[in-house]
Design an enzyme around this catalytic site. Structure first.
Site, mmCIF file in Angstrom:
data_model
loop_
_atom_site.group_PDB
_atom_site.id
_atom_site.type_symbol
_atom_site.label_atom_id
_atom_site.label_comp_id
_atom_site.label_asym_id
_atom_site.label_seq_id
_atom_site.Cartn_x
_atom_site.Cartn_y
_atom_site.Cartn_z
ATOM 1 N N HIS A 23 6.422 -3.961 -8.631
ATOM 2 C CA HIS A 23 7.101 -4.827 -7.671
ATOM 3 C C HIS A 23 8.608 -4.850 -7.855
ATOM 4 O O HIS A 23 9.351 -5.029 -6.899
ATOM 5 C CB HIS A 23 6.442 -6.203 -7.651
ATOM 6 C CG HIS A 23 5.091 -6.081 -7.030
ATOM 7 N ND1 HIS A 23 3.957 -5.947 -7.785
ATOM 8 C CD2 HIS A 23 4.734 -5.929 -5.743
ATOM 9 C CE1 HIS A 23 2.935 -5.761 -6.968
ATOM 10 N NE2 HIS A 23 3.377 -5.751 -5.726
ATOM 11 N N ASP A 60 -1.865 0.007 -4.500
ATOM 12 C CA ASP A 60 -3.016 -0.427 -5.284
ATOM 13 C C ASP A 60 -4.170 0.553 -5.187
ATOM 14 O O ASP A 60 -4.845 0.823 -6.179
ATOM 15 C CB ASP A 60 -3.472 -1.821 -4.819
ATOM 16 C CG ASP A 60 -2.625 -2.905 -5.457
ATOM 17 O OD1 ASP A 60 -2.423 -2.837 -6.682
ATOM 18 O OD2 ASP A 60 -2.146 -3.786 -4.741
ATOM 19 N N CYS A 68 0.837 0.799 4.521
ATOM 20 C CA CYS A 68 2.052 0.061 4.154
ATOM 21 C C CYS A 68 2.412 0.215 2.677
ATOM 22 O O CYS A 68 3.286 -0.490 2.175
ATOM 23 C CB CYS A 68 1.937 -1.404 4.540
ATOM 24 S SG CYS A 68 0.611 -2.252 3.685
ATOM 25 N N GLU A 79 -7.348 -1.737 -0.192
ATOM 26 C CA GLU A 79 -6.620 -1.353 -1.406
ATOM 27 C C GLU A 79 -7.533 -1.004 -2.570
ATOM 28 O O GLU A 79 -7.061 -0.798 -3.685
ATOM 29 C CB GLU A 79 -5.705 -2.498 -1.877
ATOM 30 C CG GLU A 79 -4.906 -3.149 -0.781
ATOM 31 C CD GLU A 79 -3.898 -4.141 -1.300
ATOM 32 O OE1 GLU A 79 -2.887 -3.707 -1.848
ATOM 33 O OE2 GLU A 79 -4.130 -5.354 -1.155
#
Ligand code: PEP
Ligand code: MG
Length: 580
Positions: free
Chosen positions: A191, A457, A504, A433
């Protein structure tokens, strides 16, 4: 000249002097002092040690009074280190002989000390790293006192060098005079990486010990395309990188002109390009880059920047800002994706042993229904302000999706009772995911309004590789044949069921994968706004037939390396100058 390698996060080249942060985000100032300053710096050092020992003794007493002597003993080791004459002498030597400032000398010695513990295989001794970091923090706090400098007031453009940066610090870098970033830790889809990509500056992370090798004031090159950090570059290297910078600036100027052009292949297939955002104000930046809407709003950053969970009004305000910023374009709001590397860990008394497989994402929301409902109410109320869609993260089983939808219906009933307006037919989709969701894609298409593939993920779970761990980063490969086949099957299943499908994950914004994804049938890409122009450029340079040929060939390879090499070759043919 010292060359360090890491993981590229954002392409381009940045050249500037380094600003180095310690673990508390304090800036460690420049290292050199003049000969006349030596005695004063040694005195500062003496005072710092004295003050730090005093502080520790007081803390020891307080803890012992409250919790007994054993509890107070945890500080004994810290005091022991501070009283160790060898350590103090080593720091003083650096001040006297190398003319280091007291702060820089403290930091250098304490980091060497940390490195020694890092190399120890005994887990009990390795645990001591945290204690050493703690001692370093205490000493620096006392040595720097009020003169701590803050990043927002940097007088000259700099390269930020640190072990890691917190989401809130990464988010504030836009206001600081920072040209590039180099970090010790992180993986390409961690992140922190995502936030740095949103910032758009060249960045290399996972560079292991860059923060202990580079000092404040060192000239540094961050080569975000070549995955390198170069400290003290020689003249020839510097000239080479300055020339590369000029090429990239030219490419960037050309990309700006694409803003209002359609993202369509040469044979006329229109592709939807959406933006990913972490903060509501970024919605307007997506539109500025030519996005057709927002494909992923990661709302959890609202939570991560605040001290506690944001209340309904605060959330409603944030969603309204994002909706207004998207100027009539669709916006997908994803419910909190907390847990794993998104720091609920720090707030948990008992840390999870395996957080990536732990209480994260939709699981977390479904176990914190009060918090979840507040969010759903805020999104529902905002749903009348624009074309808002709702998305649940990490859906692994149908039961989870149904439970999340039931909670949404509860929130709708409450709003109805309170006579608050919302859009009752707001589209509700899921992020795909996990391998389980991919295998059950057909069943999901019967219940969801849309699917967004979260490759960040999905790849970590398919390949069993932690996406944020630089030690296994080389195994985290989006071109693994298993990833390609999974994507092919999911995109095909959605198309057959006529359920809109987007992607995404970070893969969508990397030109290396654009032809492959087009050829797999993907028509909606959602990415960091900074990546939109480049991906659009590539789409406009190809035909669908060419992309399909590339994909067919990619699917014939047996190893990820063959796929990557092939994709790099075909992409470079279309974008010979661009940093890929
Ligand atoms: C993903 O996993 O691909 C994704 C987009 O979600 P996040 O990166 O926020 O986990
Ligand atoms: Mg995800």
């Amino acid at each position: 000249m010292e060359i360090l390698t890491g993981i590229a996060v954002c392409p381009g080249v940045a050249i500037a002097e380094a600003v180095v942060l310690n673990t508390e985000d304090y800036r460690i100032p420049r290292r050199s002092i003049s000969a006349g300053e030596v005695e004063a710096q040694v005195r500062i050092l003496e005072d710092t040690f004295g003050k730090s020992i005093e502080e520790l003794r007081t803390q020891m007493e307080q803890v012992a009074n409250r919790l007994g002597h054993d509890a107070g003993d945890v500080f004994t080791w810290h005091v022991g280190v501070l009283q160790d004459p060898q350590i103090r002498r080593a720091i003083e030597n650096l001040i006297r002989e190398r003319k280091y400032s007291a702060a820089y000398a403290v930091s250098t010695i304490m980091r060497n000390y940390q490195r020694r513990f890092m190399q120890m295989s005994d887990p009990l001794l390795a645990e001591r790293i945290r204690d050493v970091q703690d001692i370093e923090r205490r000493l620096l706090r006392n040595v720097l006192g009020e003169s701590r400098e803050d990043l927002e007031h940097l007088s000259q453009p700099s390269i930020l060098v640190a072990h890691d940066v917190s989401p809130s610090l990464a988010a504030s870098l836009g206001q600081a005079n920072i040209l590039g970033v180099a970090l010790d830790v992180g993986g390409s889809t961690s992140h922190t990486a995502i936030l740095l990509r949103a910032l758009g500056h060249p960045a290399v992370i996972g560079a292991k010990d860059v923060s202990t090798r580079v000092s404040g004031g060192d000239l540094v090159v961050v080569d975000g395309s070549g995955q390198m950090i170069i400290a003290h570059p020689d003249q020839e290297t510097l000239e080479h990188y300055r020339a590369r910078q000029r090429t990239y600036s030219r490419i960037e100027r050309e990309l700006v002109q694409l803003r209002d052009l359609e993202a369509a292949t040469q044979d006329g297939t229109r592709i939807e390009l959406l933006g990913n955002i972490e903060f509501p104000v970024e919605a307007a930046a997506c539109v500025e880059k030519g996005a057709d809407g927002i494909g992923l709003y990661r709302t959890e950053f609202l939570y991560l920047r605040a001290e506690g969970p944001p209340d309904e009004e605060e959330q409603y305000g944030a969603y309204r800002t994002a909706i207004e910023g998207s100027q009539g374009r669709p916006i997908v709001i994803r419910t909190f994706d907390l847990g794993a590397d998104k720091y609920t860990q720090e707030r948990q008394y008992e840390q999870e042993r395996n957080p990536m497989l732990g209480l994260r994402s939709i699981r977390y929301s479904l176990q914190h229904l009060d918090m979840f409902k507040v969010q759903l109410r805020a999104v529902l109320r905002a749903s009348v302000l624009g074309e808002v869609k709702l998305m649940f993260p990490l859906i692994t089983s149908l039961m989870e999706f149904r439970q999340a939808k039931m909670t949404l219906h509860d929130a709708m009933e409450d709003l109805e009772e309170e006579q608050l307006s919302f859009n009752p037919s707001m589209e509700v989709g899921m992020m795909l995911e996990t391998p389980a969701a991919a295998l059950q894609c057909r069943e999901f298409t019967r219940e969801v309004a849309f699917i967004s593939i979260g490759t960040n993920d999905l790849v970590q779970y398919l390949l069993a590789v932690d996406r944020g761990n630089e030690r296994v980063a080389r195994f985290y490969n989006m071109t693994h044949p298993a990833v390609l086949r999974t994507l092919r099957d999911v995109i095909r299943t959605c198309a057959k069921a006529e359920v809109p499908c987007s992607l995404c994950g970070e893969m969508a914004g990397q030109p290396l994968y654009t032809l492959l994804l087009l050829g797999l049938g993907l028509r909606t890409f959602s990415m960091a706004p900074a990546s939109i122009p480049e991906v659009k450029k590539l789409i406009r340079l190809t035909t669908l037939a060419h992309a399909e040929r590339v994909t067919r060939k990619s699917l014939t390879f047996e190893t990820e390396r063959q796929v990557s090499n092939y994709l790099r070759d075909v992409t470079r043919k279309l974008l010979p100058d661009d940093p890929i």
